[in-house]
Scaffold this motif. Structure first.
Motif, mmCIF file in Angstrom:
data_model
loop_
_atom_site.group_PDB
_atom_site.id
_atom_site.type_symbol
_atom_site.label_atom_id
_atom_site.label_comp_id
_atom_site.label_asym_id
_atom_site.label_seq_id
_atom_site.Cartn_x
_atom_site.Cartn_y
_atom_site.Cartn_z
ATOM 1 N N SER A 239 96.119 3.677 6.796
ATOM 2 C CA SER A 239 95.679 2.539 7.734
ATOM 3 C C SER A 239 94.176 1.990 7.176
ATOM 4 C CB SER A 239 96.078 2.480 8.878
ATOM 5 O OG SER A 239 95.597 1.430 9.727
ATOM 6 N N ASP A 240 93.823 0.716 7.583
ATOM 7 C CA ASP A 240 92.789 0.222 7.574
ATOM 8 C C ASP A 240 92.012 0.118 8.814
ATOM 9 O OD1 ASP A 240 93.917 -1.800 8.889
ATOM 10 O OD2 ASP A 240 93.355 -3.444 7.458
ATOM 11 N N GLN A 241 92.420 1.087 9.629
ATOM 12 C CA GLN A 241 91.869 1.336 11.013
ATOM 13 C C GLN A 241 91.755 2.722 11.270
ATOM 14 O OE1 GLN A 241 91.646 -1.488 13.481
ATOM 15 N NE2 GLN A 241 91.920 -2.861 11.720
ATOM 16 N N SER A 242 90.807 3.278 11.976
ATOM 17 C CA SER A 242 90.574 4.688 12.569
ATOM 18 C C SER A 242 91.730 4.705 13.674
ATOM 19 C CB SER A 242 89.171 4.669 13.049
ATOM 20 O OG SER A 242 89.175 5.693 13.737
ATOM 21 N N ARG A 243 92.232 6.076 13.414
ATOM 22 C CA ARG A 243 93.340 6.178 14.411
ATOM 23 C C ARG A 243 93.815 7.661 14.253
ATOM 24 N NH1 ARG A 243 98.607 6.387 12.655
ATOM 25 N NH2 ARG A 243 98.874 5.844 10.326
ATOM 26 N N PRO A 244 94.386 8.140 15.451
ATOM 27 C CA PRO A 244 95.043 9.718 15.190
ATOM 28 C C PRO A 244 96.155 9.640 14.363
ATOM 29 C CG PRO A 244 95.636 8.414 17.319
ATOM 30 C CD PRO A 244 94.566 7.786 16.669
ATOM 31 N N ILE A 245 96.154 10.862 13.626
ATOM 32 C CA ILE A 245 97.419 11.151 12.857
ATOM 33 C C ILE A 245 97.906 12.283 13.474
ATOM 34 C CG2 ILE A 245 98.236 11.614 10.512
ATOM 35 C CD1 ILE A 245 97.004 8.844 10.800
ATOM 36 N N SER A 246 99.227 12.365 13.827
ATOM 37 C CA SER A 246 99.726 13.486 14.532
ATOM 38 C C SER A 246 101.035 13.798 14.114
ATOM 39 C CB SER A 246 99.907 13.351 16.083
ATOM 40 O OG SER A 246 100.536 12.139 16.638
ATOM 41 N N GLY A 247 101.732 15.033 14.349
ATOM 42 C CA GLY A 247 103.028 15.610 13.750
ATOM 43 C C GLY A 247 103.052 17.115 14.106
ATOM 44 N N GLN A 248 104.384 17.396 14.170
ATOM 45 C CA GLN A 248 104.594 18.876 14.494
ATOM 46 C C GLN A 248 105.814 19.399 13.609
ATOM 47 O OE1 GLN A 248 104.853 18.593 18.624
ATOM 48 N NE2 GLN A 248 106.952 18.858 18.558
ATOM 49 N N ILE A 249 105.973 20.640 13.386
ATOM 50 C CA ILE A 249 107.211 21.362 12.830
ATOM 51 C C ILE A 249 107.245 22.773 13.152
ATOM 52 C CG2 ILE A 249 105.931 22.122 10.726
ATOM 53 C CD1 ILE A 249 108.521 21.034 9.110
ATOM 54 N N GLU A 250 108.400 23.328 13.354
ATOM 55 C CA GLU A 250 108.743 24.589 13.668
ATOM 56 C C GLU A 250 108.383 25.671 12.307
ATOM 57 O OE1 GLU A 250 112.628 25.231 15.012
ATOM 58 O OE2 GLU A 250 112.554 23.372 16.045
ATOM 59 N N LEU A 251 107.536 26.822 12.607
ATOM 60 C CA LEU A 251 107.021 27.548 11.474
ATOM 61 C C LEU A 251 108.309 28.022 10.887
ATOM 62 C CD1 LEU A 251 104.172 29.723 13.247
ATOM 63 C CD2 LEU A 251 103.986 27.543 11.603
ATOM 64 N N GLY A 252 109.364 28.486 11.528
ATOM 65 C CA GLY A 252 110.501 29.086 10.839
ATOM 66 C C GLY A 252 111.214 27.991 9.750
ATOM 67 N N LYS A 253 111.189 26.564 10.222
ATOM 68 C CA LYS A 253 111.538 25.564 8.950
ATOM 69 C C LYS A 253 110.769 25.715 7.688
ATOM 70 C CE LYS A 253 113.845 22.786 12.011
ATOM 71 N NZ LYS A 253 114.073 21.217 12.733
ATOM 72 N N ILE A 254 109.497 26.178 7.718
ATOM 73 C CA ILE A 254 108.794 26.094 6.658
ATOM 74 C C ILE A 254 108.536 27.382 5.974
ATOM 75 C CG2 ILE A 254 107.738 23.944 7.114
ATOM 76 C CD1 ILE A 254 105.130 25.218 8.032
ATOM 77 N N GLY A 255 109.049 28.479 6.337
ATOM 78 C CA GLY A 255 109.096 29.992 5.957
ATOM 79 C C GLY A 255 107.789 30.697 6.489
ATOM 80 N N LEU A 256 107.323 30.143 7.707
ATOM 81 C CA LEU A 256 106.352 31.102 8.297
ATOM 82 C C LEU A 256 106.993 31.854 9.378
ATOM 83 C CD1 LEU A 256 103.314 28.656 8.168
ATOM 84 C CD2 LEU A 256 103.966 30.514 6.654
ATOM 85 N N ASP A 257 106.549 33.251 9.680
ATOM 86 C CA ASP A 257 106.929 33.898 10.977
ATOM 87 C C ASP A 257 106.262 33.407 12.265
ATOM 88 O OD1 ASP A 257 107.737 35.631 12.585
ATOM 89 O OD2 ASP A 257 107.022 37.450 11.554
ATOM 90 N N PRO A 258 107.222 32.902 13.325
ATOM 91 C CA PRO A 258 106.666 32.457 14.433
ATOM 92 C C PRO A 258 106.211 33.316 15.352
ATOM 93 C CG PRO A 258 109.284 32.132 14.350
ATOM 94 C CD PRO A 258 108.553 32.526 12.786
#
Length: 85
Positions: free
Chosen positions: A29-48
């Protein structure tokens, strides 16, 4: 590594064998702003069950979920690394 997109503005490059991930965060964006998101570790191959250390305090693990909440300037980008301890 494996590529994952949490959303259009957060991309992950995961190395499951090393239990590590590089997080790319973009403000499209051409504006300053927060970027956020989340994902479960198990879905990306990392050990929760493991403990992880991030080099960016805006990227953290809570209850087996990778959470990103980064304020970025207009058209800004940030790279963070997360590794198992």
């Amino acid at each position: 590594g494996e590529f994952y997109g949490i959303n259009e503005e957060i991309h992950l490059h995961v190395l499951p064998a090393q239990q590590a991930v590089v997080i790319n965060i973009f403000n499209l964006s051409d504006q300053s702003r927060p970027i956020s998101g989340q994902i479960e570790l198990g879905k990306i191959g990392l050990d929760p069950a493991r403990s992880y250390r991030a080099d960016n305090p805006n990227c953290r693990i809570e209850e087996g979920i990778l959470k990103v909440n980064q304020e970025l300037p207009a058209w800004g980008a940030e790279v963070a690394e997360l590794r198992a301890e």
